[in-house]
Write a protein that holds these residues in place. Structure first.
Motif, PDB file in Angstrom:
ATOM      1  N   TYR A   8     -13.996  -5.194   2.755  1.00  0.00           N
ATOM      2  CA  TYR A   8     -13.457  -3.934   3.258  1.00  0.00           C
ATOM      3  C   TYR A   8     -11.988  -3.802   2.915  1.00  0.00           C
ATOM      4  O   TYR A   8     -11.467  -2.700   2.731  1.00  0.00           O
ATOM      5  CB  TYR A   8     -13.689  -3.827   4.770  1.00  0.00           C
ATOM      6  CG  TYR A   8     -12.967  -4.844   5.612  1.00  0.00           C
ATOM      7  CD1 TYR A   8     -13.538  -6.079   5.874  1.00  0.00           C
ATOM      8  CD2 TYR A   8     -11.725  -4.562   6.156  1.00  0.00           C
ATOM      9  CE1 TYR A   8     -12.894  -7.012   6.652  1.00  0.00           C
ATOM     10  CE2 TYR A   8     -11.074  -5.485   6.938  1.00  0.00           C
ATOM     11  CZ  TYR A   8     -11.660  -6.711   7.189  1.00  0.00           C
ATOM     12  OH  TYR A   8     -11.010  -7.632   7.954  1.00  0.00           O
ATOM     13  N   ASP A   9     -11.229  -4.933   2.811  1.00  0.00           N
ATOM     14  CA  ASP A   9      -9.838  -4.860   2.365  1.00  0.00           C
ATOM     15  C   ASP A   9      -9.764  -4.496   0.893  1.00  0.00           C
ATOM     16  O   ASP A   9      -8.853  -3.794   0.459  1.00  0.00           O
ATOM     17  CB  ASP A   9      -9.143  -6.196   2.624  1.00  0.00           C
ATOM     18  CG  ASP A   9      -8.925  -6.429   4.112  1.00  0.00           C
ATOM     19  OD1 ASP A   9      -8.597  -5.462   4.809  1.00  0.00           O
ATOM     20  OD2 ASP A   9      -9.099  -7.568   4.559  1.00  0.00           O
ATOM     21  N   ARG A  10     -10.697  -5.023   0.117  1.00  0.00           N
ATOM     22  CA  ARG A  10     -10.726  -4.675  -1.309  1.00  0.00           C
ATOM     23  C   ARG A  10     -10.940  -3.174  -1.483  1.00  0.00           C
ATOM     24  O   ARG A  10     -10.240  -2.507  -2.251  1.00  0.00           O
ATOM     25  CB  ARG A  10     -11.854  -5.441  -1.997  1.00  0.00           C
ATOM     26  CG  ARG A  10     -12.121  -5.000  -3.429  1.00  0.00           C
ATOM     27  CD  ARG A  10     -13.339  -5.727  -3.974  1.00  0.00           C
ATOM     28  NE  ARG A  10     -13.623  -5.319  -5.340  1.00  0.00           N
ATOM     29  CZ  ARG A  10     -14.347  -4.270  -5.676  1.00  0.00           C
ATOM     30  NH1 ARG A  10     -14.853  -3.502  -4.735  1.00  0.00           N
ATOM     31  NH2 ARG A  10     -14.556  -3.968  -6.951  1.00  0.00           N
ATOM     32  N   ASP A  11     -11.897  -2.611  -0.750  1.00  0.00           N
ATOM     33  CA  ASP A  11     -12.135  -1.173  -0.847  1.00  0.00           C
ATOM     34  C   ASP A  11     -10.909  -0.385  -0.404  1.00  0.00           C
ATOM     35  O   ASP A  11     -10.583   0.660  -0.983  1.00  0.00           O
ATOM     36  CB  ASP A  11     -13.343  -0.794   0.005  1.00  0.00           C
ATOM     37  CG  ASP A  11     -14.627  -1.470  -0.482  1.00  0.00           C
ATOM     38  OD1 ASP A  11     -14.667  -1.845  -1.666  1.00  0.00           O
ATOM     39  OD2 ASP A  11     -15.557  -1.619   0.322  1.00  0.00           O
ATOM     40  N   LYS A  12     -10.233  -0.879   0.626  1.00  0.00           N
ATOM     41  CA  LYS A  12      -9.023  -0.197   1.081  1.00  0.00           C
ATOM     42  C   LYS A  12      -7.945  -0.221   0.006  1.00  0.00           C
ATOM     43  O   LYS A  12      -7.266   0.788  -0.238  1.00  0.00           O
ATOM     44  CB  LYS A  12      -8.515  -0.874   2.359  1.00  0.00           C
ATOM     45  CG  LYS A  12      -7.248  -0.255   2.916  1.00  0.00           C
ATOM     46  CD  LYS A  12      -6.806  -0.995   4.166  1.00  0.00           C
ATOM     47  CE  LYS A  12      -5.493  -0.412   4.693  1.00  0.00           C
ATOM     48  NZ  LYS A  12      -5.022  -1.142   5.897  1.00  0.00           N
ATOM     49  N   CYS A  13      -7.795  -1.370  -0.673  1.00  0.00           N
ATOM     50  CA  CYS A  13      -6.784  -1.470  -1.733  1.00  0.00           C
ATOM     51  C   CYS A  13      -7.087  -0.502  -2.867  1.00  0.00           C
ATOM     52  O   CYS A  13      -6.199   0.221  -3.339  1.00  0.00           O
ATOM     53  CB  CYS A  13      -6.728  -2.903  -2.263  1.00  0.00           C
ATOM     54  SG  CYS A  13      -6.049  -4.094  -1.085  1.00  0.00           S
TER      55      CYS A  13
ATOM     56  N   CYS B 183       0.831  -1.209   0.000  1.00  0.00           N
ATOM     57  CA  CYS B 183       0.000   0.000   0.000  1.00  0.00           C
ATOM     58  C   CYS B 183       0.863   1.255   0.000  1.00  0.00           C
ATOM     59  O   CYS B 183       0.630   2.197  -0.780  1.00  0.00           O
ATOM     60  CB  CYS B 183      -0.925  -0.010   1.220  1.00  0.00           C
ATOM     61  SG  CYS B 183      -2.207  -1.290   1.173  1.00  0.00           S
TER      62      CYS B 183
ATOM     63  N   GLN C 295       1.202   4.077  -2.998  1.00  0.00           N
ATOM     64  CA  GLN C 295       0.965   5.500  -2.762  1.00  0.00           C
ATOM     65  C   GLN C 295       2.161   6.345  -3.204  1.00  0.00           C
ATOM     66  O   GLN C 295       1.995   7.415  -3.806  1.00  0.00           O
ATOM     67  CB  GLN C 295       0.667   5.731  -1.277  1.00  0.00           C
ATOM     68  CG  GLN C 295      -0.699   5.213  -0.842  1.00  0.00           C
ATOM     69  CD  GLN C 295      -0.915   5.363   0.651  1.00  0.00           C
ATOM     70  OE1 GLN C 295       0.048   5.353   1.422  1.00  0.00           O
ATOM     71  NE2 GLN C 295      -2.172   5.476   1.057  1.00  0.00           N
TER      72      GLN C 295
ATOM     73  N   GLY D 222      -8.728   2.158  -2.700  1.00  0.00           N
ATOM     74  CA  GLY D 222      -8.673   3.537  -2.250  1.00  0.00           C
ATOM     75  C   GLY D 222      -7.271   4.115  -2.183  1.00  0.00           C
ATOM     76  O   GLY D 222      -7.109   5.338  -2.194  1.00  0.00           O
ATOM     77  N   VAL D 223      -6.232   3.263  -2.110  1.00  0.00           N
ATOM     78  CA  VAL D 223      -4.866   3.779  -1.984  1.00  0.00           C
ATOM     79  C   VAL D 223      -4.183   3.912  -3.337  1.00  0.00           C
ATOM     80  O   VAL D 223      -3.023   4.326  -3.392  1.00  0.00           O
ATOM     81  CB  VAL D 223      -4.022   2.881  -1.057  1.00  0.00           C
ATOM     82  CG1 VAL D 223      -4.607   2.875   0.336  1.00  0.00           C
ATOM     83  CG2 VAL D 223      -3.902   1.475  -1.613  1.00  0.00           C
TER      84      VAL D 223
END
Length: 686
Positions: free
Chosen positions: A640-645, A615, A619, A647-648
């Protein structure tokens, strides 16, 4: 701890029972007094009424009747005197005169013997004698009138022989007047009696009301108010305020009840606290167990996936039938273990509350086709057949979570394939129309023979069990996970068994409103076409691109590199995010010159790496202006991990354990949009 005041303590209090008895006695005395008073008033009024009606009124009526008859006799006397020389007129008048005189005598006789007129008997006897003399005079006049006497002589005879009746009239009128005055005086006496008795009743009623008010106030202070306080405390306690207590140290029944309530509340509060501590400990243990199972399953899934992928790769180079069969067995066992691991992961996520539902519009037929294409290969590996049947029209698009719906069908079909030995499996799909709540129904039916229970060494077969249960009769893992997932979607799962069909699992899930959605009358054709695309589209994917793989695990490095290189890609492997940044970005001016630098078409970036994780590396790449394709490789498949990935800065993601076909299709799909020489082809695709 909250306490409720019950009231001041009494040094030598009466018991509640004695208080109630005393209050009852006071009330009884008041009621008896009121009843006696009312009876006395009634007797007085009745006596006065009897005196007025039975004494005064009859005498006045008698005097009036006597005066009336006496007046009629005088009127007949006047008529006789005016009759003239006509014998017939005189005769008729005499008869009427005699009738009135005799009526007067009869009335006087009745009054003389009646006890109600005992005070006037002498007067009535004297009047009777006058009326009898008057009758004799009338009879003598009648005799003379029959001899045709002169009218003048008859008139003088009337005055001589029929005198005295006017005296009776005057005395009777005087008596009637006296009795009327007596009635008025009796009425006035009655009014005076009633007024005096009413004053007495009012006074006694006020006294009784004061006694009752005093008793009620005493009861309310000593009993009722304390009962209300006790009731309020019980209500607060039952509402969940277990710290409620009742203050007060009285020794009567209410005091004992208050102390017993306090003891009961303390015991319940202590037990409740113990239960809460035990519940929290059990939840913590269950969460720790679920987290441990999730971590363990993730650790197991990657090497098991590698075993299956390497076994499948080896099949292309093996010619010996025994070796191929052994390799197929290894691959099938690895796939089965991966399915079990995935079930454990799903169950752990559900218990941890980390499984989120994301409904979205999706194609029902596509979901069914994708699931059946995967499960049919497993079924055919055991010599089984998997058939899909659509009962009636179904919607082209439904609103649900496609990922969870696929998982439910995979779990249920997986249980059937594992348990069934011979025969076939049928998946029936139908739309169940409910008012404003349409639902999809999936029936997974076992049409074959499930392995029966045998006692070792006995040779006697036991009772066969349906596919949705294990041999010990407990629910299978697939059914357990599928039921939990179905409940999260707002649906239900029912199991059944009959003689013709060994076992059926019925899954019902809501699909949202279907307004404006096209209904498919014959969806079988689209399913067949989709499955053909999936099966024949499993053809080999050829990649012509440069890929940078950032992965710290040697096994994953070898497996992913092997898959990509066999697909035709050029692969460079680095161990951490820092090296990935150095390789992905062009060299800065002043850096040592080495091999000529070439850009990469795709960067496969693992999330968990030493030195620098994926991540942070992504970035930094984005901040440095890197616009190339970066795909996350993560073992965290939760939404929720997929959305986090994403999102970065990642463009897409792929989950571990790596599925070869999924990875290649993902890269091929993105390679089409890449500029430059990168390209991908699918051999045998339609």
């Amino acid at each position: 701890m909250k306490k409720v005041a019950l009231g001041p303590a009494v040094p030598s209090p009466l018991g509640l029972q004695r208080r109630a008895m005393l209050a009852s006695g006071l009330l009884a005395i008041a009621l008896v007094a009121a009843t006696a008073l009312a009876y006395f008033v009634q007797c007085q009024l009745t006596a006065a009424a009897r005196h007025t009606v039975a004494v005064d009124m009859p005498e006045a009526a008698m005097a009036n009747r006597i005066a009336l008859l006496a007046a009629r006799c005088l009127m007949r006397q006047s008529e006789f005197q005016r009759a003239g020389a006509s014998p017939e007129a005189r005769e008729e008048t005499v008869q009427s005169w005699l009738g009135d005189c005799r009526d007067l005598q009869r009335l006087l006789r009745e009054g003389s013997v009646d006890d109600a007129h005992a005070g006037h008997r002498d007067r009535f006897a004297r009047w009777l004698a006058v009326s009898q003399q008057h009758e004799r005079g009338i009879l003598s006049l009648a005799a003379e009138s029959g001899r045709s006497g002169a009218p003048e002589s008859l008139r003088s005879a009337v005055s001589d022989r029929c005198s005295g009746i006017d005296t009776v009239l005057s005395e009777a009128e005087q008596l009637a007047a006296e009795e009327a005055a007596s009635c008025k005086a009796g009425g006035r006496r009655l009014e005076e009696i009633v007024d005096s008795q009413l004053h007495m009743v009012t006074l006694r009623s006020v006294i009784a009301l004061l006694v009752l008010a005093t008793a009620t106030f005493w009861l309310s202070r000593s009993v009722f108010r304390r009962i209300a306080v006790l009731s309020a405390a019980v209500c607060r306690f039952t509402a969940g305020n277990h710290g409620t207590r009742i203050a007060g140290h009285s020794h009567d029944e209410l005091g004992v009840l208050a102390r017993q309530f306090n003891e009961m509340a303390s015991t319940i509060q202590m037990n409740q606290e113990q239960l809460e501590r035990a519940r929290d400990a059990a939840r913590a243990e269950n969460r720790a167990k679920s987290e441990f199972l999730a971590a363990l399953s993730e650790e197991i899934s990657e090497p098991m996936k590698m075993v299956g992928d390497y076994a499948e790769t080896m099949l292309g180079d093996l010619n010996d039938p025994d070796n191929r069969q052994a390799t197929v067995t290894i691959r099938q066992s690895a796939e089965y273990l991966l399915e079990v691991v995935q079930s454990v992961l799903d169950l752990s996520e559900i218990e941890l509350g980390q499984l989120r539902i994301a409904p979205e519009p999706c194609s029902l037929c596509q979901i069914v086709a994708e699931v059946c294409s995967v499960m049919r290969r497993r079924a055919e590996g055991k010599g089984l057949s998997l058939n899909v049947v659509y009962s009636g029209p179904v919607p082209e698009s439904v609103h649900t979570d496609p990922v969870r719906l696929r998982q439910i069908l995979v779990h249920m079909l997986g249980d059937a394939i594992r348990s069934l030995e011979i025969g076939s499996i049928r998946l029936a799909v139908r739309l169940v129309q409910h008012e404003h709540d349409p639902k999809l129904q999936f029936d997974v039916t076992d049409l074959g023979t499930v392995g029966s229970l045998e006692k070792p060494g006995s040779g006697v077969a036991g009772t066969a069990v349906p596919f949705f249960t294990k041999k010990d009769g407990t629910a299978g893992l697939g059914l357990t996970v599928g039921r939990r997932l179905t409940h999260l979607l707002g649906g239900t799962v029912e199991v059944g068994q009959n003689a013709g069909l060994r076992g059926t699992v019925t899954i019902t899930v809501p699909v949202g409103p279907l307004g404006g959605v096209r209904m498919m009358e014959q969806p079988v054709e689209s399913v067949v076409r989709r499955e053909q695309e999936i099966v024949s589209g499993a053809p080999k994917v050829k990649l012509n691109c440069r890929i940078l793989l950032a992965e710290d695990g040697p096994e994953n490095q070898r497996l992913i590199s092997f898959i990509l290189k066999r697909a035709g890609a050029e692969v460079t492997v680095v161990d951490n995010g820092q090296e990935a940044i150095r390789s992905a970005l062009p060299p800065q001016s002043g850096q040592a010159a080495g091999d000529p630098w070439e850009p990469y078409d795709v960067v496969l970036m693992d999330i968990d790496m030493p030195v620098m994780d994926g991540c942070e590396a992504t970035q930094r790449l984005r901040r440095a202006g890197y616009t190339g394709l970066v795909i996350a490789v993560t073992g965290h498949a939760r939404r929720y991990d997929r959305d986090k990935c994403l999102g970065v800065g990642f463009d897409d993601y792929v989950t571990k354990p790596i599925d070869r076909q999924t990875l290649l299709e993902l890269l091929a799909r993105h390679a089409v949009r890449l500029p430059g020489p990168a390209e991908a082809t699918v051999a045998g695709a339609h």
